[in-house]
Design a protein around this motif. Structure first.
Motif, mmCIF file in Angstrom:
data_model
loop_
_atom_site.group_PDB
_atom_site.id
_atom_site.type_symbol
_atom_site.label_atom_id
_atom_site.label_comp_id
_atom_site.label_asym_id
_atom_site.label_seq_id
_atom_site.Cartn_x
_atom_site.Cartn_y
_atom_site.Cartn_z
ATOM 1 N N LEU A 93 0.837 -1.194 0.000
ATOM 2 C CA LEU A 93 0.000 0.000 0.000
ATOM 3 C C LEU A 93 0.872 1.244 0.000
ATOM 4 O O LEU A 93 1.879 1.322 0.695
ATOM 5 N N GLU A 94 0.464 2.222 -0.807
ATOM 6 C CA GLU A 94 1.201 3.483 -0.871
ATOM 7 C C GLU A 94 0.788 4.355 0.298
ATOM 8 O O GLU A 94 -0.398 4.501 0.591
ATOM 9 N N VAL A 95 1.773 4.928 0.969
ATOM 10 C CA VAL A 95 1.543 5.797 2.109
ATOM 11 C C VAL A 95 1.714 7.236 1.660
ATOM 12 O O VAL A 95 2.650 7.560 0.907
ATOM 13 N N GLU A 96 0.776 8.079 2.104
ATOM 14 C CA GLU A 96 0.858 9.496 1.764
ATOM 15 C C GLU A 96 2.123 10.085 2.364
ATOM 16 O O GLU A 96 2.387 9.947 3.558
ATOM 17 N N PRO A 97 2.956 10.712 1.528
ATOM 18 C CA PRO A 97 4.215 11.275 2.060
ATOM 19 C C PRO A 97 3.936 12.417 3.027
ATOM 20 O O PRO A 97 2.982 13.178 2.872
ATOM 21 N N LEU A 98 4.762 12.520 4.026
ATOM 22 C CA LEU A 98 4.602 13.545 5.051
ATOM 23 C C LEU A 98 5.081 14.883 4.511
ATOM 24 O O LEU A 98 6.126 14.984 3.858
ATOM 25 N N GLN A 99 4.285 15.921 4.789
ATOM 26 C CA GLN A 99 4.675 17.271 4.382
ATOM 27 C C GLN A 99 5.862 17.737 5.201
ATOM 28 O O GLN A 99 5.999 17.403 6.387
ATOM 29 N N SER A 100 6.676 18.506 4.529
ATOM 30 C CA SER A 100 7.745 19.161 5.285
ATOM 31 C C SER A 100 7.170 20.311 6.096
ATOM 32 O O SER A 100 6.023 20.728 5.894
ATOM 33 N N PHE A 101 7.949 20.813 7.001
ATOM 34 C CA PHE A 101 7.459 21.875 7.875
ATOM 35 C C PHE A 101 7.112 23.111 7.076
ATOM 36 O O PHE A 101 6.080 23.747 7.295
ATOM 37 N N TRP A 102 7.953 23.476 6.098
ATOM 38 C CA TRP A 102 7.710 24.701 5.331
ATOM 39 C C TRP A 102 6.532 24.526 4.373
ATOM 40 O O TRP A 102 5.796 25.477 4.117
ATOM 41 N N ASP A 103 6.353 23.289 3.843
ATOM 42 C CA ASP A 103 5.159 23.055 3.023
ATOM 43 C C ASP A 103 3.877 23.172 3.850
ATOM 44 O O ASP A 103 2.855 23.699 3.388
ATOM 45 N N TYR A 104 3.958 22.701 5.082
ATOM 46 C CA TYR A 104 2.795 22.801 5.973
ATOM 47 C C TYR A 104 2.474 24.263 6.285
ATOM 48 O O TYR A 104 1.313 24.688 6.247
ATOM 49 N N VAL A 105 3.517 25.061 6.573
ATOM 50 C CA VAL A 105 3.303 26.486 6.860
ATOM 51 C C VAL A 105 2.767 27.200 5.626
ATOM 52 O O VAL A 105 1.869 28.047 5.703
ATOM 53 N N SER A 106 3.278 26.847 4.446
ATOM 54 C CA SER A 106 2.810 27.485 3.214
ATOM 55 C C SER A 106 1.351 27.138 2.932
ATOM 56 O O SER A 106 0.574 27.995 2.505
ATOM 57 N N ALA A 107 0.977 25.873 3.174
ATOM 58 C CA ALA A 107 -0.415 25.483 2.953
ATOM 59 C C ALA A 107 -1.353 26.159 3.946
ATOM 60 O O ALA A 107 -2.503 26.478 3.621
ATOM 61 N N GLU A 108 -0.877 26.380 5.175
ATOM 62 C CA GLU A 108 -1.718 27.046 6.171
ATOM 63 C C GLU A 108 -1.899 28.525 5.874
ATOM 64 O O GLU A 108 -2.954 29.099 6.130
ATOM 65 N N THR A 109 -0.886 29.141 5.361
ATOM 66 C CA THR A 109 -0.949 30.590 5.099
ATOM 67 C C THR A 109 -1.494 30.916 3.723
ATOM 68 O O THR A 109 -1.898 32.050 3.478
ATOM 69 N N HIS A 110 -1.500 29.955 2.788
ATOM 70 C CA HIS A 110 -2.018 30.184 1.436
ATOM 71 C C HIS A 110 -3.015 29.066 1.089
ATOM 72 O O HIS A 110 -2.656 28.094 0.401
ATOM 73 N N PRO A 111 -4.237 29.141 1.608
ATOM 74 C CA PRO A 111 -5.216 28.080 1.330
ATOM 75 C C PRO A 111 -5.619 28.060 -0.139
ATOM 76 O O PRO A 111 -5.552 29.082 -0.840
ATOM 77 N N ALA A 112 -6.001 26.877 -0.591
ATOM 78 C CA ALA A 112 -6.413 26.714 -1.985
ATOM 79 C C ALA A 112 -7.791 27.345 -2.201
ATOM 80 O O ALA A 112 -8.563 27.572 -1.267
ATOM 81 N N GLU A 113 -8.067 27.612 -3.471
ATOM 82 C CA GLU A 113 -9.356 28.193 -3.811
ATOM 83 C C GLU A 113 -10.462 27.153 -3.634
ATOM 84 O O GLU A 113 -10.299 25.986 -4.001
ATOM 85 N N LYS A 114 -11.585 27.593 -3.067
ATOM 86 C CA LYS A 114 -12.711 26.690 -2.825
ATOM 87 C C LYS A 114 -13.718 26.841 -3.951
ATOM 88 O O LYS A 114 -14.222 27.927 -4.223
ATOM 89 N N LEU A 115 -13.975 25.734 -4.635
ATOM 90 C CA LEU A 115 -14.967 25.708 -5.694
ATOM 91 C C LEU A 115 -16.234 25.021 -5.192
ATOM 92 O O LEU A 115 -16.166 24.152 -4.318
ATOM 93 N N PRO A 116 -17.381 25.381 -5.743
ATOM 94 C CA PRO A 116 -18.619 24.717 -5.314
ATOM 95 C C PRO A 116 -18.577 23.219 -5.623
ATOM 96 O O PRO A 116 -18.206 22.805 -6.729
ATOM 97 N N CYS A 117 -18.961 22.412 -4.646
ATOM 98 C CA CYS A 117 -18.977 20.958 -4.795
ATOM 99 C C CYS A 117 -20.428 20.480 -4.841
ATOM 100 O O CYS A 117 -21.261 20.913 -4.027
ATOM 101 N N THR A 118 -20.729 19.599 -5.771
ATOM 102 C CA THR A 118 -22.072 19.048 -5.886
ATOM 103 C C THR A 118 -22.113 17.662 -5.265
ATOM 104 O O THR A 118 -21.137 16.903 -5.322
ATOM 105 N N ASP A 119 -23.267 17.345 -4.661
ATOM 106 C CA ASP A 119 -23.401 16.014 -4.080
ATOM 107 C C ASP A 119 -23.718 14.993 -5.174
ATOM 108 O O ASP A 119 -24.040 15.337 -6.308
ATOM 109 N N MET A 120 -23.635 13.710 -4.817
ATOM 110 C CA MET A 120 -23.813 12.641 -5.787
ATOM 111 C C MET A 120 -25.277 12.277 -5.997
ATOM 112 O O MET A 120 -25.606 11.584 -6.960
#
Length: 509
Positions: free
Chosen positions: A2-29
């Motif tokens: 099984l493939e394990v999700e690689p752990l984020q580095s500390f700076w990648d984690y800080v960058s993701a926290e300070t620069h969140p991705a754009e939220k697009l509308p999600c439709t249910d199934m």
């Protein structure tokens, strides 16, 4: 492995926290609706479509209620006149002709019963039940019950517990009372044609009388509980409303609901709305009688408006949350409206109450008792002129209601017919109700058309319906393939397995 999700580095984690991705509308199934669609379903479309359905259903119940107060006395009077003419004709010796004499001696003859129809006899019995129940209800002193309820709520039980008990009894008697009246109607028809005895008719009439009287007493006790809460000095009305409403929300929202059960819940809300109108009128007029005045108390009227407003808000909140937890679209209430209008077009006022489970004789009994109370306000001495004047005014009001009743009923039929035509042209659907297709999770999903809010294309909708049908077909084939064949001889090559081998060879070819 099984493939394990690689752990984020500390700076990648800080960058993701300070620069969140754009939220697009999600439709249910299930329905393809976004979060914004669900928000506005909750805020706008459920309140609009639900209140339209409840108000139209309440008007239908009101039409049935007006029918038993205006049209049913007329039908019962006509039936009694027919019976009286027949009795006078027999007593005056009008059956001296040979034809009538032959009919009288014929075996199994029902000439003595066939002078009126089964529906006319049913009207007479219902009118007697209504008058008798109202007379007994008039003899019951509300003051005694009021002070008893006031003492018991302050010492042993909370007011909300007693109100919930009366509400449960109201729903049980409403459901059972409809069956009793249907049984009485059938017995009247069978008695007229001679297939039922008088003892069966008397037994059914007695049971119906007891149920109507008991239901009317329960409604009166509900009104007296509200009167105790209104006259309480400790904000008893506010506590009662909060307790009852949140218990109702808790009992309805956090359950799994399907299409028939939601329709039953809507019918109970419609009947409850009309019962609340009758109960509040009873409370206002009883307060007028206790104060010996013709003007209702402004405080009582304000609190009554608050009670009605809270009932509307709780119904909207209940159905909105119910739809959110069960993935129900607001278009379901539009389809309920269509089905109700379809039935209302072909129904009359004496059958409208069956569409919503409305036991119309019990609130009619309470209202007749309330009107007699209103008649005797400030009439302490027996003044013949005053009594005759009030009788004339009451008859004029009844005659006006009797003239208004056909206009109300015909107007509701026009509204129902126009809505059916509008619905058919707008949504291009048939008269049949929305079908239900079992999903992969084993729950019933409503396969109705998408509503205006967040509606997808018709092609996407048809693909979703085909996918559900294909998935259910695969589940059935898988269940049938895993079931063991019912053969006793399972020896390879034996007579029981030869048809199976032939079938496998044909499939391979």
């Amino acid at each position: 492995g099984l493939e394990v999700e690689p752990l984020q580095s500390f700076w990648d984690y800080v960058s993701a926290e300070t620069h969140p991705a754009e939220k697009l509308p999600c439709t249910d199934m299930v329905w393809g609706q976004t979060e914004r669609d669900r928000v506005y379903n909750f805020l706008m479309y459920v309140p609009y479509q639900l209140e339209r359905l409840i108000q139209f259903g309440t008007l239908l119940c009101l039409d049935s209620f007006l029918g038993i107060m205006t049209i049913m006395p007329y039908r019962a009077t006509v039936a009694l006149l027919a019976v009286s003419r027949g009795m006078l004709a027999r007593w005056s010796g009008s059956r001296g002709s040979s034809a009538v004499g032959a009919e009288a001696v014929a075996p199994g003859s029902t000439s003595r019963r066939s002078r009126i129809g089964g529906s006319q006899l049913y009207d007479i019995v219902c009118m007697l039940i209504l008058l008798g129940s109202s007379a007994i209800l008039r003899a019951i002193r509300p003051g005694f019950i009021y002070y008893w309820l006031k003492d018991i709520t302050s010492e042993f039980l909370k007011m909300s517990v007693l109100s919930s008990a009366f509400e449960i009894a109201d729903k049980m008697l409403c459901n059972f009372g409809l069956d009793v009246l249907e049984a009485l109607s059938g017995t009247c028809t069978l008695w007229v044609v001679g297939r039922k005895g008088t003892r069966h008719l008397a037994a059914d009439a007695l049971v119906a009388f007891m149920i109507v009287l008991l239901h009317a007493v329960v409604l009166m006790c509900q009104g007296l509980v509200l009167a105790v809460a209104l006259n309480s000095k400790r904000n008893g009305l506010l506590a009662l409303l909060i307790a009852n409403n949140f218990v109702e929300i808790k009992g309805a929202v956090f359950k799994r609901w399907d299409v028939p059960r939601i329709w039953g819940l809507v019918c109970m809300d419609i009947v409850e709305r009309l019962h609340l109108f009758a109960i509040l009128i009873f409370v206002v007029i009883e307060d007028m009688e206790s104060s010996s005045t013709w003007s209702p108390s402004s405080n009582i009227l304000k609190e009554s408006i608050k009670i009605l407003g809270s009932e509307v808000i709780i119904d909207i909140l209940k159905h909105a949350m119910l739809g959110k937890f069960n993935d129900v679209r607001p278009g379901l209430y539009r389809e309920y409206m269509k089905d109700l209008c379809d039935k209302a077009v072909s129904a009359q006022s004496h059958t409208l109450h069956k569409l919503m489970g409305f036991h119309h004789l019990a609130p009619g009994c309470l209202m007749l008792r309330t009107l007699t109370t209103l008649f005797w306000i400030n009439l302490e001495t027996w003044d013949l002129y005053e009594v005759l004047l009030r009788v004339c005014v009451a008859f004029a009001i009844w005659l006006g209601l009797a003239l208004v009743k056909p206009c109300v009923g015909w107007g509701l039929k026009i509204v129902a017919h126009r809505y059916v035509v509008y619905y058919t042209k707008r949504y291009n659907t048939k008269a049949s109700h929305a079908s239900r297709v079992p999903s992969a999770l084993g729950t019933n999903l409503i396969s109705s058309r998408p509503s205006v809010v967040g509606q997808g294309s018709q092609a996407a909708w048809s693909k979703l319906v085909k996918f559900r049908a294909l998935l259910s077909g695969k589940q059935r084939r898988r269940a049938s393939s895993t079931q063991a064949p019912a053969h006793t001889n399972m020896v390879p090559g034996g007579p029981a397995t030869e048809p199976l081998l032939q079938q496998q060879q044909q499939q391979q070819q």
